[in-house]
Design a protein around this motif. Structure first.
Motif, PDB file in Angstrom:
ATOM      1  N   THR A  24      63.413 126.914  72.253  1.00  9.37           N
ATOM      2  CA  THR A  24      63.284 125.669  72.945  1.00  9.37           C
ATOM      3  C   THR A  24      62.049 125.777  73.896  1.00  9.37           C
ATOM      4  O   THR A  24      61.354 126.637  73.925  1.00  9.37           O
ATOM      5  CB  THR A  24      64.408 125.829  73.827  1.00  9.37           C
ATOM      6  OG1 THR A  24      64.644 126.827  74.687  1.00  9.37           O
ATOM      7  CG2 THR A  24      65.931 125.529  73.044  1.00  9.37           C
ATOM      8  N   LYS A  25      61.534 124.747  74.497  1.00 14.81           N
ATOM      9  CA  LYS A  25      60.435 124.756  75.150  1.00 14.81           C
ATOM     10  C   LYS A  25      60.584 124.739  76.946  1.00 14.81           C
ATOM     11  O   LYS A  25      61.573 124.065  77.072  1.00 14.81           O
ATOM     12  CB  LYS A  25      59.417 123.485  74.860  1.00 14.81           C
ATOM     13  CG  LYS A  25      59.013 123.561  73.331  1.00 14.81           C
ATOM     14  CD  LYS A  25      58.102 122.086  73.110  1.00 14.81           C
ATOM     15  CE  LYS A  25      57.494 122.494  71.792  1.00 14.81           C
ATOM     16  NZ  LYS A  25      56.662 121.293  71.598  1.00 14.81           N
ATOM     17  N   VAL A  37      63.596 123.199  79.082  1.00 17.84           N
ATOM     18  CA  VAL A  37      64.751 123.739  79.097  1.00 17.84           C
ATOM     19  C   VAL A  37      64.950 124.988  79.785  1.00 17.84           C
ATOM     20  O   VAL A  37      63.922 125.939  79.677  1.00 17.84           O
ATOM     21  CB  VAL A  37      65.085 123.888  77.442  1.00 17.84           C
ATOM     22  CG1 VAL A  37      66.715 124.768  77.655  1.00 17.84           C
ATOM     23  CG2 VAL A  37      65.533 122.860  76.926  1.00 17.84           C
ATOM     24  N   GLY A  72      66.629 128.548  77.823  1.00 13.44           N
ATOM     25  CA  GLY A  72      67.076 128.231  76.453  1.00 13.44           C
ATOM     26  C   GLY A  72      66.733 129.360  75.452  1.00 13.44           C
ATOM     27  O   GLY A  72      65.932 130.539  75.854  1.00 13.44           O
TER      28      GLY A  72
END
Length: 210
Positions: free
Chosen positions: A51-52, A88, A91
């Motif tokens: 996730t980023k 996120v 994440g």
């Protein structure tokens, strides 16, 4: 010393065979097998989920509005994790899930798992010659004759790779075919019945005998 029933192609009992494997002590057996199972399942994970964070999401460089005087909460970026389209928090990131386990311990777990299924093991005389041409229906009927329910999961272990048996078994939902050299804890515990050929049993004792 463990005893198993031997059946022929027609499903008739033609005798009994024995095999000997060194297994873990009763008080540690479940722990060793559990560790090997967790290791196998963890090592099968790809670990590519990603996730980023707010710094990696495109945009958000300009401050949305000035710090004071608007009556709204202060905001420094439209890519804050609190905003829709933002980054996120905590994440997943690509990682390695591999667990290490000594080879001696891995083999001990395999032997213990195999021996623990002795009541569900059926030894079947070599049947490669029956599959000069692949025939899935014949294999399904044979497995039923050997005492395995069609709806239950069967693990078929052979000593050598046979193209006819492989092609006949690959499309059967509840049947998994593996070589004796590819024995693993998950398949041994997952199957309802384990069907082994004499050559596979000999190879298991030779490779994993300890």
């Amino acid at each position: 010393m463990f005893e198993c029933v031997v059946k022929n192609w027609q499903g008739e009992q033609v005798g009994q065979t024995t095999f000997e494997l060194r297994v873990a002590k009763e008080e540690t057996a479940s722990h060793v097998v559990h560790r090997a199972l967790v290791r196998q399942m963890n090592n099968a994970r790809q670990g590519t989920a990603s996730t980023k964070t707010r710094s990696e999401v495109r945009g958000g460089g300009r401050k949305p509005w000035r710090q004071k005087g608007t009556g709204r909460a202060r905001a420094g970026s439209i890519r804050s994790p609190l905003w829709r389209g933002g980054g996120v928090i905590f994440g997943p990131k690509p990682r390695d899930y591999d667990i290490k386990m000594n080879r001696k311990e891995r083999r001990l777990a395999l032997r213990t798992a195999f021996a623990s299924r002795v009541d569900d093991i059926i030894v079947v005389e070599e049947f490669d010659s029956q599959f000069e041409r692949p025939k899935t229906k014949e294999l399904v009927n044979a497995i039923a004759r050997w005492g395995c329910d069609p709806d239950s999961k069967a693990l078929l272990i052979t000593g050598e790779k046979s193209e006819g048996v492989y092609l006949s078994a690959r499309n059967v939902e509840n049947v998994k075919l593996i070589l004796a050299t590819n024995l693993n804890v998950y398949d041994l515990l997952h199957a309802d019945k384990i069907i082994v050929t004499p050559s596979a049993l000999a190879k298991i004792q030779e490779v994993y005998g300890g």
